[in-house]
Design a protein around this motif. Sequence first.
Motif, short mmCIF file in Angstrom:
data_model
loop_
_atom_site.label_atom_id
_atom_site.label_comp_id
_atom_site.label_asym_id
_atom_site.label_seq_id
_atom_site.Cartn_x
_atom_site.Cartn_y
_atom_site.Cartn_z
N GLU A 478 33.09 -0.29 6.58
CA GLU A 478 34.16 -0.77 7.44
C GLU A 478 34.57 0.35 8.39
N LEU A 479 34.78 0.01 9.65
CA LEU A 479 35.25 0.96 10.66
C LEU A 479 36.46 0.38 11.36
N GLY A 480 37.41 1.23 11.71
CA GLY A 480 38.59 0.76 12.42
C GLY A 480 39.10 1.81 13.39
N LEU A 481 39.53 1.37 14.54
CA LEU A 481 40.18 2.22 15.53
C LEU A 481 41.42 1.50 16.00
N GLY A 482 42.57 2.14 15.90
CA GLY A 482 43.80 1.44 16.23
C GLY A 482 44.81 2.30 16.95
N HIS A 483 45.64 1.65 17.72
CA HIS A 483 46.78 2.29 18.38
C HIS A 483 48.03 1.49 18.05
N SER A 484 49.08 2.17 17.61
CA SER A 484 50.33 1.48 17.25
C SER A 484 51.52 2.33 17.68
N GLU A 485 52.66 1.65 17.89
CA GLU A 485 53.86 2.33 18.38
C GLU A 485 55.09 1.85 17.62
N ARG A 486 56.06 2.74 17.46
CA ARG A 486 57.30 2.43 16.72
C ARG A 486 58.49 3.06 17.42
N SER A 487 59.53 2.27 17.64
CA SER A 487 60.76 2.80 18.23
C SER A 487 61.62 3.45 17.15
N PRO A 488 62.43 4.45 17.51
CA PRO A 488 63.31 5.10 16.53
C PRO A 488 64.28 4.11 15.90
N ASN A 489 64.69 4.37 14.66
CA ASN A 489 65.73 3.53 14.06
C ASN A 489 67.10 3.95 14.59
N LEU A 490 68.13 3.20 14.24
CA LEU A 490 69.46 3.46 14.80
C LEU A 490 70.02 4.81 14.36
N TYR A 491 69.72 5.24 13.14
CA TYR A 491 70.23 6.52 12.68
C TYR A 491 69.55 7.68 13.41
N GLN A 492 68.29 7.53 13.75
CA GLN A 492 67.60 8.59 14.47
C GLN A 492 68.11 8.73 15.89
#
Length: 744
Positions: A478-492
């Motif tokens: 199995e091979l995988g290449l991925g890009h993902s993004e996450r916004s800061p939480n409210l406390y951060q």
Amino acid sequence: MTSTESKPIMHRIAMQCLALAVLPATAFAQTAAQLPLITVTSTPSSLPWRTWLRDSDLTARRAATNDTASLLLGIPGLSVNAAGGASGLPQFDGLSDDNLNIQLDGMGLIASCPNHMNPVLSYASPSQVESITVYPGVVPVSVGGDAIGGAIDVKTNPPRFAPLGQTSIAGGEASGGYASNGNARSLGLGAYYGTHAFSIRYDGSITKADDYAAGGNFKTLTATGRPGVSLGRDVVGSTAYDVRNHNLGFAWKGSEQLLELGLGYQEVPYQLYPNQRMDMLGNTEKRVNLHWLRNFAWGSLDARVYHESVDHHMNFGNDKQYLYGTAPGMPMTTQSHTTGAKLKASLELSPQDVLRTGLDYQRYRLEDWWAPSGTGVMAPNAFLNVDDGRRDRVGLWAEWQTQLATSWQVLSGLRVEQVRTDAGPVHGYANSNGMGVMMNNQLRDANAFNASSRARTDTNVDASVLSRWTLGPTQDIELGLGHSERSPNLYQRYVWSTWSMAAVMNNFVGDGNGYIGSLNLKPEKATTLSAKFDWHAVDRAWAFSAQPFYTHVTDHIDAVQWNPATNAAAATLTKDKFVILQYVNQTARLYGLDLSGKMPLGASVIGQLGLQGLVNYTRGENTTTGDNLYAIMPLNTRLSLTQHLGDWNNALEWVLVKAKTQVSAMRNEIPTPGYGLLNLRASYAWKQARVDFGVENLLDKLYALPTGGAYVGQGTTMSLNGLPWGIAVPGPGRSVYARVSVKF
């Protein structure tokens, strides 16, 4: 499936490359696990790139833990960051907490606490869990969103309908467990009734424990800060808990559709924390989950609407000082409301092609305030930590799963999300900056925060390409290449006070330090390349798997030491003390290798013997500063010798963990020595009953938890350095346990 002749293969490959990539090796067939054996298989569904833990795999693990996160131990690349006794935080390949997409019955819930004491998995006890689906690393876009690491989807016990030939069915299970270390007790009760079209089910649990003891003396202090109350030098303070979880489910089934209504309720009178300055002294959670699934000739529609409310309270538990001058404790309250909706359509375009598309929505509201206490520095007003916090997320995604050839399967997808956050104006306990040596800059910090524009809008993009080749009856890649993004939480983003007493109350990593938010934080962006090489027997009697991975994170949310007096980054690093830090965006990389395998050792008069094991290695680096990332699990190994004889299943496990020397200098992370543990477990099953028993830490070894954080579980916890620095939270000493379950 066979390859289609109507579409040229090169054209189909080009269509797959519309997305960037995602998900490393995930499905791990019949992997080695922490004793007793956990068999990991691919779930029989349309998404094969994952690991599936069934009810039968989880049964033995339930006896040894009251923490649902610990059910995952034994999965390659997974560890658990210690927190409360029923609120551990899973870590996959160096990423944990909000960096993972963790869902309960399809609901994307959020920890509503400045210490993240109520994570998603804490809302289901082990006895209520029917299955767990795990996506290590990055994940398919249909599962992911707002996370840069793996995904965990926990399913509680499902509805039961009467089979053909029966008018109705009814039954259930009662269970009880006990562990000697900490006097841990648990009770579980489940019952169901179903006809051909209707089902009702209840599942409840109560778990309770006192402080546990380490395998020896790990500290010199015995004082708790409360007159006449002390703790032994081997007692790990603030590890007691009392948790009650209840689920009630209704379901209606037709020939082509299913409608489910789930109601959940949690009450936590207390759960104490050895690596946090505060304790949870009340948590009430209520949730409603409505799910509809409809099959059509062309595919299916899957819709879900849910709502959760949380009423959370913190103060100092029995092992921590309660009276500070005229202030009787430090009451802290958090209230939140989460509303979510999901709609997914699956279209079967051909025997080889499935197109899925969907829309996700989540609305989150947070109020976090600290009531005045006494007549000193915690008066006369309430301290507004996060006022009118808002986080709204909308996502649109599509993915295509296709069989390019008999032995070649590909899944690709694209997700686009918009995340909007905001918070209202704040103020401290007093509209002043303090005086003399008691300067706290509450007025300065509040004015600066209130004068700033606080609304933020992020547009995040996830993309994925996953591929699996079956090279033969004994080899898969199995091979995988991925890009993902996450916004800061409210406390951060919105925690605003540089005052050390306020900052140390905002900490969800358990390092004993204080944290300040930053309005300038950008979303984290991770790109992951990973693979899985799987060799196995045709019947999987033996198997070996290697899973390398590499993740590069831009705008990684880390922290820098902060000088509250100048309200700027510290000119020089403070060492060997607890410090104040502010969140910042930097660059990071994580890489490693997870190995796992099993093999039979033959059968004899003593039964069938087997050997299984895994090795996990993860390295995390902050490439902006050259520092190490915080709370990375060091090299570790689990080896298990298993025995099966009739209705007996027994196992002896050896856990080896390397010394943790690559620590975060910025956070003054505490190094921990290496250790080895022996665990012994056994079970005997009848038709309607089962008994599990064993001994954890058989040799009563004294050891420190590498990702357990700093010990601040007793004494004067409100003061930044009122406690000694350098004591890591130790793991439990020897514990004898047993669990009995009876079906009816």
